[in-house]
Motif scaffolding. Sequence first.
Motif, mmCIF file in Angstrom:
data_model
loop_
_atom_site.group_PDB
_atom_site.id
_atom_site.type_symbol
_atom_site.label_atom_id
_atom_site.label_comp_id
_atom_site.label_asym_id
_atom_site.label_seq_id
_atom_site.Cartn_x
_atom_site.Cartn_y
_atom_site.Cartn_z
ATOM 1 N N TYR A 95 27.958 19.703 114.419
ATOM 2 C CA TYR A 95 29.151 20.432 113.994
ATOM 3 C C TYR A 95 29.337 20.409 112.477
ATOM 4 O O TYR A 95 29.847 21.372 111.905
ATOM 5 C CB TYR A 95 30.392 19.859 114.681
ATOM 6 C CG TYR A 95 30.607 20.421 116.061
ATOM 7 C CD1 TYR A 95 31.297 21.613 116.246
ATOM 8 C CD2 TYR A 95 30.096 19.775 117.180
ATOM 9 C CE1 TYR A 95 31.483 22.147 117.507
ATOM 10 C CE2 TYR A 95 30.279 20.300 118.451
ATOM 11 C CZ TYR A 95 30.967 21.484 118.605
ATOM 12 O OH TYR A 95 31.143 22.014 119.858
ATOM 13 N N GLU A 96 28.925 19.326 111.828
ATOM 14 C CA GLU A 96 29.142 19.213 110.386
ATOM 15 C C GLU A 96 27.952 19.708 109.566
ATOM 16 O O GLU A 96 28.108 20.001 108.374
ATOM 17 C CB GLU A 96 29.448 17.759 110.034
ATOM 18 C CG GLU A 96 30.745 17.249 110.660
ATOM 19 C CD GLU A 96 31.029 15.794 110.318
ATOM 20 O OE1 GLU A 96 30.142 15.150 109.702
ATOM 21 O OE2 GLU A 96 32.117 15.302 110.662
ATOM 22 N N HIS A 97 26.762 19.815 110.182
ATOM 23 C CA HIS A 97 25.553 20.268 109.480
ATOM 24 C C HIS A 97 24.769 21.205 110.394
ATOM 25 O O HIS A 97 23.588 20.995 110.671
ATOM 26 C CB HIS A 97 24.687 19.072 109.067
ATOM 27 C CG HIS A 97 25.409 18.051 108.246
ATOM 28 N ND1 HIS A 97 25.634 18.208 106.889
ATOM 29 C CD2 HIS A 97 25.990 16.874 108.600
ATOM 30 C CE1 HIS A 97 26.306 17.162 106.431
ATOM 31 N NE2 HIS A 97 26.537 16.338 107.443
ATOM 32 N N THR A 98 25.428 22.237 110.854
ATOM 33 C CA THR A 98 24.830 23.139 111.836
ATOM 34 C C THR A 98 23.561 23.795 111.316
ATOM 35 O O THR A 98 22.635 24.083 112.084
ATOM 36 C CB THR A 98 25.856 24.216 112.233
ATOM 37 O OG1 THR A 98 27.116 23.594 112.505
ATOM 38 C CG2 THR A 98 25.408 24.970 113.471
ATOM 39 N N GLY A 99 23.499 24.039 110.000
ATOM 40 C CA GLY A 99 22.339 24.702 109.424
ATOM 41 C C GLY A 99 21.044 23.935 109.581
ATOM 42 O O GLY A 99 19.957 24.503 109.392
ATOM 43 N N ARG A 100 21.104 22.669 109.926
ATOM 44 C CA ARG A 100 19.889 21.878 110.118
ATOM 45 C C ARG A 100 19.216 22.145 111.465
ATOM 46 O O ARG A 100 18.080 21.731 111.683
ATOM 47 C CB ARG A 100 20.224 20.382 110.037
ATOM 48 C CG ARG A 100 20.808 19.924 108.709
ATOM 49 C CD ARG A 100 21.185 18.452 108.798
ATOM 50 N NE ARG A 100 21.787 17.965 107.554
ATOM 51 C CZ ARG A 100 22.277 16.732 107.399
ATOM 52 N NH1 ARG A 100 22.221 15.874 108.410
ATOM 53 N NH2 ARG A 100 22.803 16.366 106.246
ATOM 54 N N PHE A 101 19.918 22.810 112.363
ATOM 55 C CA PHE A 101 19.440 22.918 113.735
ATOM 56 C C PHE A 101 18.870 24.302 114.029
ATOM 57 O O PHE A 101 19.309 25.310 113.467
ATOM 58 C CB PHE A 101 20.583 22.637 114.720
ATOM 59 C CG PHE A 101 21.050 21.208 114.717
ATOM 60 C CD1 PHE A 101 20.637 20.331 115.701
ATOM 61 C CD2 PHE A 101 21.904 20.741 113.725
ATOM 62 C CE1 PHE A 101 21.063 19.014 115.707
ATOM 63 C CE2 PHE A 101 22.340 19.428 113.717
ATOM 64 C CZ PHE A 101 21.912 18.560 114.705
#
Length: 291
Positions: free
Chosen positions: A236-242
């Motif tokens: 939720y806090e670093h969605t761009g990593r997924f």
Amino acid sequence: MSRTRGQIAGAAVTGAVIGALGGSAFAAALWPGSGAVGAVVCGAIAAGVAAVADLRRRPGEVQPLTVRILFAAMIAAAAGAAMEWLFPDWSAVVPAVAVGLVSGLSGGRLLKMALGIAVGTIVGIGFDAWAPEAGWAAATAVTVVAYRVIAALVWRGKEQLRVRAEQLPPEQVRFVVPFAESSGYVGVDYLRRYAESVGASFQHAPMDVGIVASLDDLAGPRFDPAMVHPLVREFYEHTGRFHLMIVPEWRWWMRLPYRIYRETIARPLGQANAPFEIEEVQRGVVSWIDV
């Protein structure tokens, strides 16, 4: 936040109208010529019930089940009386099944729809056989009460969807964007247009962005961020990593309604355009987060 006088008054007025319609239908069927008296008496009682129930409930909560069943029965009674006036020679099974079907459809489950039809059929046959003089208002009201009670027992705690709306001051709804799209198309540039309209900064797909800046911002009486698994928090806090793999699976009875919705509403608006077939996923779905 306590209920305001305006909200309680609104609930009372709504209750009075529903009670008057149902009371008029019941009274006219049981005592011909007394529809007006029934409307006044039941309207006053229903207004009081609605006002007290609204005063006692907390924000975000629905009114008690008994109150909801009462008003559903009143609405069904009015509908039954109207159908009897239009089609006086028909069997009571018809209106009973009709309101049972509508009640079941509102539950969002095929089994609830089947239950509504079954209850309506049984009640309609019973009224035709043993109480034909009672009128369709009673038949439809009994159908709704029986259906709602059975459904509440069978699906207790298994609601598929619960929607509530409350009027709140702006400082309590910081995540609501007060920007109405006037062009008829929302699309992916909605946030950019909103930023331009208020003179705010805008970033398209920044690195390492998340759906929320911090889950701690969502803390509340029913949510403790400390209980969240670290991987869930990271998503939720670093969605761009997924990278996500989507495998669409639709229940057969939802395929046609969703396809109609997507082609007639979602695509023209540029919203909620989820993949429908696995082939669409294989062609690629691009998603990003703007801030």
